[in-house]
Structures are given as C-alpha cells and as structure tokens.
Design a protein around this motif. Structure first.
Motif, PDB file in Angstrom:
ATOM      1  N   PHE A  28      -1.070  14.344   8.074  1.00 28.21           N
ATOM      2  CA  PHE A  28      -0.582  15.283   7.829  1.00 28.21           C
ATOM      3  C   PHE A  28       1.127  15.274   8.205  1.00 28.21           C
ATOM      4  N   PRO A  29       2.204  16.116   7.614  1.00 31.30           N
ATOM      5  CA  PRO A  29       3.017  16.424   7.696  1.00 31.30           C
ATOM      6  C   PRO A  29       3.463  16.681   9.165  1.00 31.30           C
ATOM      7  N   THR A  30       5.158  16.229   9.877  1.00 31.62           N
ATOM      8  CA  THR A  30       5.581  17.017  10.752  1.00 31.62           C
ATOM      9  C   THR A  30       5.214  18.731  11.449  1.00 31.62           C
ATOM     10  N   ASP A  31       5.592  18.967  10.657  1.00 32.51           N
ATOM     11  CA  ASP A  31       5.543  21.143  11.017  1.00 32.51           C
ATOM     12  C   ASP A  31       3.925  21.398  11.058  1.00 32.51           C
ATOM     13  N   ILE A  32       2.817  20.645   9.926  1.00 34.00           N
ATOM     14  CA  ILE A  32       1.591  20.714  10.188  1.00 34.00           C
ATOM     15  C   ILE A  32       0.666  20.384  11.205  1.00 34.00           C
ATOM     16  N   LYS A  33       1.266  19.192  11.811  1.00 39.34           N
ATOM     17  CA  LYS A  33       0.555  18.515  12.681  1.00 39.34           C
ATOM     18  C   LYS A  33       0.823  19.291  14.564  1.00 39.34           C
ATOM     19  N   MET A  34       1.891  20.175  14.584  1.00 35.18           N
ATOM     20  CA  MET A  34       2.510  20.501  15.582  1.00 35.18           C
ATOM     21  C   MET A  34       1.494  21.679  15.329  1.00 35.18           C
ATOM     22  N   LYS A  35       1.816  22.399  14.466  1.00 36.41           N
ATOM     23  CA  LYS A  35       0.885  23.696  13.861  1.00 36.41           C
ATOM     24  C   LYS A  35      -0.782  23.522  14.312  1.00 36.41           C
ATOM     25  N   LEU A  36      -1.148  22.377  14.367  1.00 38.95           N
ATOM     26  CA  LEU A  36      -2.660  22.096  13.976  1.00 38.95           C
ATOM     27  C   LEU A  36      -3.191  21.602  15.957  1.00 38.95           C
ATOM     28  N   LYS A  37      -1.841  20.981  16.979  1.00 40.21           N
ATOM     29  CA  LYS A  37      -1.627  21.105  17.959  1.00 40.21           C
ATOM     30  C   LYS A  37      -2.797  22.192  19.021  1.00 40.21           C
ATOM     31  N   ILE A  38      -1.148  23.293  18.462  1.00 39.13           N
ATOM     32  CA  ILE A  38      -1.453  24.204  18.898  1.00 39.13           C
ATOM     33  C   ILE A  38      -2.015  25.650  19.178  1.00 39.13           C
ATOM     34  N   GLN A  39      -2.712  25.428  17.248  1.00 39.85           N
ATOM     35  CA  GLN A  39      -4.002  26.402  16.933  1.00 39.85           C
ATOM     36  C   GLN A  39      -5.403  25.678  17.417  1.00 39.85           C
ATOM     37  N   ALA A  40      -5.322  24.713  17.816  1.00 42.26           N
ATOM     38  CA  ALA A  40      -6.857  23.787  18.264  1.00 42.26           C
ATOM     39  C   ALA A  40      -6.552  24.062  19.445  1.00 42.26           C
ATOM     40  N   GLU A  41      -5.460  23.546  20.226  1.00 44.33           N
ATOM     41  CA  GLU A  41      -5.606  24.664  22.350  1.00 44.33           C
ATOM     42  C   GLU A  41      -6.227  25.389  22.042  1.00 44.33           C
ATOM     43  N   LYS A  42      -5.605  27.295  21.014  1.00 50.23           N
ATOM     44  CA  LYS A  42      -6.033  28.044  21.425  1.00 50.23           C
ATOM     45  C   LYS A  42      -7.015  28.247  20.686  1.00 50.23           C
ATOM     46  N   ASP A  43      -7.872  28.465  19.244  1.00 49.26           N
ATOM     47  CA  ASP A  43      -8.902  28.425  19.155  1.00 49.26           C
ATOM     48  C   ASP A  43     -10.632  27.518  19.548  1.00 49.26           C
ATOM     49  N   GLY A  48     -12.272  17.255  20.667  1.00 45.65           N
ATOM     50  CA  GLY A  48     -12.071  16.824  19.906  1.00 45.65           C
ATOM     51  C   GLY A  48     -11.749  18.284  19.508  1.00 45.65           C
ATOM     52  N   LYS A  49     -10.497  18.923  20.065  1.00 43.35           N
ATOM     53  CA  LYS A  49     -10.875  20.695  19.013  1.00 43.35           C
ATOM     54  C   LYS A  49     -10.003  20.270  17.945  1.00 43.35           C
ATOM     55  N   GLN A  50      -8.660  19.049  17.556  1.00 42.80           N
ATOM     56  CA  GLN A  50      -7.956  18.741  16.190  1.00 42.80           C
ATOM     57  C   GLN A  50      -8.707  18.951  14.938  1.00 42.80           C
ATOM     58  N   SER A  51     -10.052  18.549  15.678  1.00 40.18           N
ATOM     59  CA  SER A  51     -11.193  17.174  14.806  1.00 40.18           C
ATOM     60  C   SER A  51     -12.265  19.143  14.569  1.00 40.18           C
ATOM     61  N   GLN A  52     -12.358  19.547  15.070  1.00 42.00           N
ATOM     62  CA  GLN A  52     -13.544  20.973  14.714  1.00 42.00           C
ATOM     63  C   GLN A  52     -12.409  22.019  14.318  1.00 42.00           C
ATOM     64  N   LEU A  53     -11.202  22.152  13.833  1.00 45.26           N
ATOM     65  CA  LEU A  53     -10.299  23.000  13.330  1.00 45.26           C
ATOM     66  C   LEU A  53     -10.376  22.072  12.446  1.00 45.26           C
ATOM     67  N   ILE A  54      -9.965  21.055  11.556  1.00 43.64           N
ATOM     68  CA  ILE A  54     -10.194  20.425  10.188  1.00 43.64           C
ATOM     69  C   ILE A  54     -11.184  21.075   9.628  1.00 43.64           C
ATOM     70  N   GLU A  55     -12.147  20.334  10.168  1.00 48.11           N
ATOM     71  CA  GLU A  55     -13.852  20.609  10.012  1.00 48.11           C
ATOM     72  C   GLU A  55     -13.618  21.689   9.699  1.00 48.11           C
ATOM     73  N   ASP A  56     -13.372  22.495  10.457  1.00 49.16           N
ATOM     74  CA  ASP A  56     -13.368  24.277  10.245  1.00 49.16           C
ATOM     75  C   ASP A  56     -12.843  24.806   8.674  1.00 49.16           C
ATOM     76  N   ALA A  57     -11.861  24.531   8.900  1.00 49.36           N
ATOM     77  CA  ALA A  57     -10.891  24.705   7.616  1.00 49.36           C
ATOM     78  C   ALA A  57     -11.188  24.166   6.510  1.00 49.36           C
ATOM     79  N   VAL A  58     -11.879  23.367   6.648  1.00 49.70           N
ATOM     80  CA  VAL A  58     -12.527  22.344   5.261  1.00 49.70           C
ATOM     81  C   VAL A  58     -13.395  23.109   4.698  1.00 49.70           C
ATOM     82  N   LYS A  59     -14.992  23.377   5.793  1.00 46.84           N
ATOM     83  CA  LYS A  59     -15.576  24.409   5.533  1.00 46.84           C
ATOM     84  C   LYS A  59     -15.485  25.795   4.620  1.00 46.84           C
ATOM     85  N   TYR A  60     -13.997  26.512   5.402  1.00 40.92           N
ATOM     86  CA  TYR A  60     -13.587  26.996   4.185  1.00 40.92           C
ATOM     87  C   TYR A  60     -13.851  27.343   3.345  1.00 40.92           C
ATOM     88  N   TYR A  61     -12.413  26.033   3.381  1.00 44.73           N
ATOM     89  CA  TYR A  61     -11.531  25.598   1.414  1.00 44.73           C
ATOM     90  C   TYR A  61     -13.144  25.856   0.722  1.00 44.73           C
TER      91      TYR A  61
END
Length: 161
Positions: A28-43, A48-61
């Motif tokens: 991932f690009p640097t900025d998205i990787k940082m946002k990914l860490k922050i958002q995964a901690e929140k949600d 495997g927080k980041q993996s869950q967020l990415i899986e949900d994002a792909v599911k929505y897409y």
C-alpha cells in the motif's frame, strides 16, 4: 512402609487447527498504510485488525459490482468504472512494504471470479487483484467508519428479503 504410586493425568496435545484462509500480500502507499493502521484500531478489536478492515473493504467494493452486465461489458458504465478503479489502484504510490491479508474462502471465490471476468474481457490488464484491493481500501478509508458501510449492507439485505 508402603509407597503409593502417584496418579498422573496424561495430557494429549493436538496440533492447532488452521483456518481456511487465503493469504494475499499487498503493498500500500505510505499515506494509506498509516490511515489503515489508525482506522483498524478504531473499528476492530482482537488480532488481525488490518486484515479484517481490508476484507470488509473488499467485501463492500465487490457488493457494488453486482450491477455489472458482463454479457454487454463494452456498453456498461459500471464495468468502465471498475477498470478505472483498477488502474487507479495500480498507479498509487509511493509504496511501502507488503501487508499480509487473509480472505475467507467465499471472498476468495468472488475476487477470483471478478479477476477472471476482467481478464477475459480485457486481456491486457495486469494485476487486477492488486488494483482492486488497493482501490477498495482507499475508498473505505476515505468515505467513513465501519458503521456507515455496515448500515449500507444491512439496508440492502433487508431490501432483498
């Protein structure tokens, strides 16, 4: 004097059972990787927080791709948008180290189906999976939190039933 034999319990260990998950490594690009860490901690909680967020994002897409008419893909605007999204995902930069993502077998099947259909309709496009996942994550991070996307999915399930 009598000695009594001490009773001991025998323990039997079994090898840990691996879940059937499909691993994909994505850079991932640097900025998205940082946002990914922050958002995964929140949600999300647990491992495997980041993996869950990415899986949900792909599911929505992938949920948004259900309207594509694959038989008439040349005329379909949703298909054209998918191809643009894949190109945008592939052209993101500067990239950081790889992130391991684990997808469920159902989601793996859907990703591979979309990848196969895109490659059949547009054989010159490369790295469909990578572009699709990057774009899905960037959309997820830019549009809102988990509850926003969950509400969209729940509303659609209520409409379908």
């Amino acid at each position: 004097m009598k000695t009594t034999k001490k009773k001991s319990k025998k323990l039997f260990f079994s090898a840990p059972q691996k879940k059937d998950k499909w691993m994909v490594c994505i850079r991932f690009p640097t900025d998205i990787k940082m946002k990914l860490k922050i958002q995964a901690e929140k949600d999300y909680s647990g491992r495997g927080k980041q993996s869950q967020l990415i899986e949900d994002a792909v599911k929505y897409y992938l949920f948004t791709l259900k309207d594509i008419k694959w038989a008439e893909f040349q005329k379909d605007l949703d298909y054209a948008e998918l191809i643009d999204d894949i190109h945008e995902g592939l052209n993101q930069g500067p990239l950081e180290g790889a992130t391991q993502v684990f997808f469920s077998p159902e989601l793996q099947e859907k990703i591979l189906d979309v990848e196969k259909r895109v490659k059949l309709s547009n054989p010159l496009i490369r790295d469909v999976r990578t572009g699709l996942i990057r774009k899905a994550v960037s959309i997820r991070l830019s549009l809102g939190d988990k509850s926003f996307f969950d509400s969209i999915m729940e509303n659609n399930e209520m409409i379908q039933t």
